[in-house]
Design a protein around this motif. Structure first.
Motif, short mmCIF file in Angstrom:
data_model
loop_
_atom_site.label_atom_id
_atom_site.label_comp_id
_atom_site.label_asym_id
_atom_site.label_seq_id
_atom_site.Cartn_x
_atom_site.Cartn_y
_atom_site.Cartn_z
N SER B 163 -17.03 22.67 77.53
CA SER B 163 -15.89 23.26 76.84
C SER B 163 -15.33 24.44 77.64
CB SER B 163 -16.36 23.68 75.45
OG SER B 163 -15.71 24.82 75.02
N SER B 164 -16.20 25.25 78.25
CA SER B 164 -15.71 26.44 78.92
C SER B 164 -15.21 26.14 80.33
CB SER B 164 -16.79 27.52 78.95
OG SER B 164 -17.90 27.08 79.69
N ASP B 167 -12.79 22.08 80.11
CA ASP B 167 -11.72 21.87 79.15
C ASP B 167 -11.98 20.67 78.23
OD1 ASP B 167 -9.51 23.31 78.45
OD2 ASP B 167 -8.13 21.77 79.19
N GLU B 168 -13.24 20.29 78.13
CA GLU B 168 -13.59 19.19 77.22
C GLU B 168 -14.08 19.85 75.93
OE1 GLU B 168 -13.32 15.96 77.60
OE2 GLU B 168 -12.94 15.71 79.72
N HIS B 169 -13.17 19.99 74.98
CA HIS B 169 -13.51 20.82 73.83
C HIS B 169 -14.17 20.09 72.69
CE1 HIS B 169 -11.90 24.46 75.42
NE2 HIS B 169 -10.81 23.81 75.82
#
Lengths: 662, 662
Positions: B163-164, B167-169
């Motif tokens: 996620s950080s 960008d795969e949230h």
């Protein structure tokens, strides 16, 4: 976990004090007396051996309680043994001076029992709050049959209807349902029932997990399971009414491979060990499932009609982090190694069959997420199911076993920690400690004049040892009556042969050998008391540390929720007297029973809870107490009865003064 | 489906006209002449029997082409048979008068070939447009190892990093990956490669489908399959470079149970029939998969290094609605029964292993959605892969077989229909019709003075019959030269023995028996022409009907995309001459080859396409032509060459006038 149920109770008046208690049929008179705060000498634990607990039935009836030791005259005058007589209706019972206290000391000598209020789940209230939304719903659809002018595919036809009439806008078929769709639609003239698994996140999709020809909306059932290290419990619920239709429990099949989680992890690290562990617990689950199905009789089913396995649409399971790992066949290895990293805390929704649970492929399984290696899904389930995560009150949630898991917080914030209390509350490390089994002393009072005990045992059997709740009652009483001092040492100057010097410092003889179910005296000694103080100090220090992490004081706690077996027996006054629990008004203490099972059950009642849990787990901050110097300080300060700082327990100080004044 | 590839070509100059053509080595001289618009008498189809196609090699070299019939002098003068000689380098070739047209008629007598421009896929362009985003990506993560101060669970640690930093949230682990996680993390010091299946909807979650210790990002491969009724084709692609590493095809294993979809459906309705159908096609897929794996050699692999099955992360499959149903084991019964309702048009993403495809559990399968029972995923794949759904040009997409599937529209709107053209284009219902196999006449020209034919056959074999493209060339040429009139009847007054009255009206003898590969003359008669006109009329009427449904005229079509085997051989001028295709500038016609395979392949290159397809399918309006009176009217109006209304084909009228003037 308990639903609102009414049970007949009877009014029992004890003379000469006139104290009255409401009690259910079958309760022993000695227990009823203890509830009423009446001391009756009874050292043999209710086995009828010591013959000290004679009472007279002045009015009404009791069952049993006759003894061969009674004279004919005594029998005719209504004499009974309080320990073996049980309540059978309203009654007036006199405690003769020989059995009880001297008349001068009546009244306040034995503290009244303050037990936690049982938290009762009210489905109607849930419904009113808009929370009664089971995770799986069955919807009956009258699908318009295709025509030459409208030859949309079968699946599109169903999705269109769901979206336009049932507000289900994002629905996905799974392959198995697509395979049944054509026949199901044409079985009852395009009337079908779809089973719709609601999403666990707000923006998510609903999954159609089953399809049936005709209207089957009235038949939708769910399961909730607590996977405990020792025992596994399950309930079967009607997802339409919210009613529990059956309950059952069994020992966890893994028990033969070690009593605690550490020994299970060690076994799981062996070749094929993890597979074996999973197989064992799943076998237990499947066995309980069989029992539940054989017991359940939904309201609308006829004489023979039960519930078929295929009608189960959903199952929620909760357990500690190790149990969860073993159930899902995740490697638990690092749970027992610093820095104690589980494989995962969040679990994806899966099919029950993927775990080997004997349910249809369509049944969706949700396993409660954990917080850390030692604050597991069982605790999260309790926080969710008890509504703690939605309250404004600063709440302490605590589940006491070998580990005490502690959560403090409210709707705004939550902090938690696991606290290694040691096995004292389960009878471990106590000279005559034992688990809560038949013959365990589970409650206690003391004649302040004679220092004679009133031992109440599980099952009214001759005393064998002391279980956790008994230990608490004994130490609290000895301390209240001044027999034991604040540092846990016996007064050496009391005129009784029950206090004596033993191999482990001074000790109090609870039961003489001849009245015991064991071949020795049953005692509690100063080492036992020291072990108990360590355990309670760890818990209290844990609570204090957590509270102070968020800038509050322990006196800011407005509500306590107790979970676990220990919580059900705990006498709140005793717990506060010894400094196990912070001082809170008894009316602000709730007992939720098996918090894990309750939370799993509530998740079956409300998909909102299943959705909210993700956010709750994210915001719940976990602390490693062993890494915090402040915890060590708190622990040392808690190493007294009730605490170094008596200012934290003003009511306890007052109460003890009052008791000792009598 | 074709990538940009360069192939050496040679320059061939035909004298006396001086016409020049670029052609690859191995092409027969007769074919090269046809491409250059040079007529050479050749009735035996290139088998060297008729001996009419003599040419003289004036410069350069050709391979083969010698005949025992040649005199020594002829040999030494460079005489060769145009049908058996093939291009081996640049050459100047003279067509003597005896073989070709009389000198006066040179030049325009044989129309030039206008073939559809091959649509070439350029991965770099895709990359520049930001479209090169494979549906599955491998990411290498250097996960921070846990410490006492940071003991987040393994899974949380990975998700946090994704996620950080990537960008795969919204990432979800599946159970299988969770089970591998602990070991994988600790295999190469917390460096791992995760396989991340991107969501098919924008708001969706990514699924982690695999995990490996170390960095394996350079090894990510995908598969694309076209499941045709007759044949199944597959390609294996490198998801990093976009390169096709292997291609293979086989007959669909179901072929033994019927040639068309209807007979497959009938079989599937029998007991166990559906299971059998699925098993057969999956066996074919698995066999092709084995071939692909044995052929593929990625750039970075060493001498021995191939691709292992476990490295395949994704597969996309496209096929018509019946093939899709059989592949997924969905009951196809209603596809063949009015009102032609499939079980579903949308398919959920599934695991390849759920279909029985021999891939790892982690491989995600996407099956292209359909529009209706007769506009299937193969067509949708073509619309997606060709970029039709993103263009501003009003485009006609057409795939011609027994059914012609027609889509008209652009980025704003799309309408489609299936059109039962009958089997004429596959050689069915034509006296000497046949599939495109060896010996099939596939191209044709006519000496306008002598009415002698130039038959070009597949494989330069003696003519056996006429395949679809040959039929089109023959009828167009006969019509252009005025041998056949607008209603499809032969002129009765031509001085040739090749036109005669036969059992089915007048006929033209393409090949005399002695020059044929069959034991009879090969002819085309008026019934054949009538059948052809019916087929082309149905297609043209379908196109017109669709266009008019959206308020446009057929002349508004700005671009044509041809798909399918027929499209690759089609001569555009012929197709417009007979009124099969609307009149469009040849530069505006693209050929995409196997549109189904191409679309599946493009889906492996771009997850955007997989996302967009949902919206495209939703907005594509399907029409049932057979239910529309306006279609019947259009059909009748199309029942001429090229059409009742010549105003729709001004260029055709002009061109024919020009040809006949020569």
């Amino acid at each position: 976990m308990q639903e609102a149920e009414s049970q007949a109770t009877h009014t029992i008046v004890f003379e000469p004090s006139g104290r009255t208690v409401q009690a259910g049929p079958g309760m022993s008179i000695i227990k009823a007396a203890r509830e009423a705060g009446i001391h009756i000498n009874a050292s043999c634990g209710g086995s009828g051996v010591c013959g000290k607990c004679k009472v007279i039935i002045e009015k009404g009836e009791v069952a049993g309680g006759l003894s061969e030791k009674f004279s004919l005259q005594e029998r005719e005058s209504g004499y009974r043994q309080a320990c073996t007589a049980t309540i059978a209706g309203d009654a007036v019972i006199r405690v003769p001076e020989s059995s009880g206290l001297k008349s001068g000391g009546l009244g306040t000598a034995v503290p009244l029992r303050h037990r936690a209020r049982m938290h009762v789940y009210d489905i109607e209230a849930l419904r009113e709050q808009g929370m009664f939304v089971p995770p799986v719903v069955k919807l009956c659809l009258d699908v318009p049959p295709p025509t030459a002018g409208d030859n949309m595919a079968d699946a599109g036809r169903v999705i269109h209807l769901l979206s336009s009439r049932h507000d289900e806008h994002r629905v996905v078929f799974n392959l198995a349902v697509l395979r049944m769709l054509r026949k199901a639609l044409r079985q009852d003239d395009f009337r079908i029932t779809v089973t719709c698994a609601r999403p666990v996140n707000v923006s998510g999709k609903s999954y159609l997990t089953n399809i049936q020809g005709g209207d089957w909306t009235h038949r939708s059932f769910g399961l909730a399971f607590d996977i405990g290290t020792t025992s596994v419990y399950g309930v079967l619920v009607d997802l339409n009414s919210g009613k529990v239709l059956a309950r059952a429990g069994e020992y966890n099949g893994q028990l033969g491979y070690g009593e605690d989680v550490i020994s299970r992890i060690i076994f799981a690290e062996k070749k094929e060990g993890l597979e074996k562990m999973q197989e064992l617990v799943v076998t237990t689950i499947n066995s309980i499932l069989d029992t539940l199905l054989s017991q359940a009789r939904p309201a609308d089913s006829g004489e023979k009609g039960g519930i078929s396995r295929e009608e189960i649409t959903s199952i929620t399971l909760a357990g500690n982090t190790t149990m969860t790992h073993l159930l899902l066949r995740l490697e638990p290895d690092n749970i027992r190694r610093a820095p104690y990293v589980p494989v995962t805390t969040f679990l994806p929704p899966i099919r029950a069959t993927d775990l080997g649970i004997n349910l249809p492929h369509s049944a969706v399984a949700l396993v409660y997420p954990s917080i850390s290696s030692y604050v597991g899904g069982d605790i999260v389930a309790g926080v969710m199911g008890s509504g703690m995560y939605r309250t404004e009150l600063v709440t302490l949630y605590i589940d006491i076993g070998t580990n005490a898991e502690i959560v403090v917080g409210n709707r705004e914030w939550l902090v938690c920690a696991a606290c290694s209390a040691g096995p004292a509350f389960e009878g471990g490390g106590i000279t005559h400690g034992m688990r809560a089994a038949l013959g365990a002393i589970e409650d206690f009072s003391l004649n302040p004049q004679t220092l004679e005990p009133m031992n109440i045992t599980l099952g009214n059997k001759p005393p064998v040892g002391i279980c956790g709740s008994g230990l608490l009652a004994i130490i609290a009483t000895l301390f209240e009556q001044g027999v034991v001092g604040r540092s846990g040492k016996f007064r050496r100057d009391l005129a009784t042969d029950r206090i004596r010097e033993g191999r482990s410092g001074y000790e109090y003889v609870l039961v003489w050998r001849e009245e015991a179910g064991a071949d020795h005296d049953i005692v509690i000694n100063e080492v036992d008391i020291e072990n108990f103080i360590r355990a309670k100090a760890a818990i209290y220090a844990g609570i204090t540390t957590l509270v102070e992490q968020v800038g509050l004081a322990i006196t800011d706690i407005e509500q306590v929720i107790l979970a676990g077996a220990f919580g059900s027996y705990i006498d709140l006054d005793s717990a506060m007297t010894v400094g196990l629990l912070p001082q809170v008004d008894a009316s602000r203490v709730l007992y939720v029973g098996n918090g894990s099972l309750m939370g799993a059950w509530m998740s079956e009642m409300s998909n909102h809870i299943r959705r909210d849990v993700v956010e709750v787990v994210r915001k719940m901050t976990s602390f490693e107490l062993s890494e915090m110097p402040v915890f060590q300080e708190q622990y040392i300060a808690s190493h007294f009865l009730p605490h170094t700082d008596l200012g934290r327990f003003p009511l306890v100080a007052e109460r003890i003064a009052e008791i000792r004044r009598d």
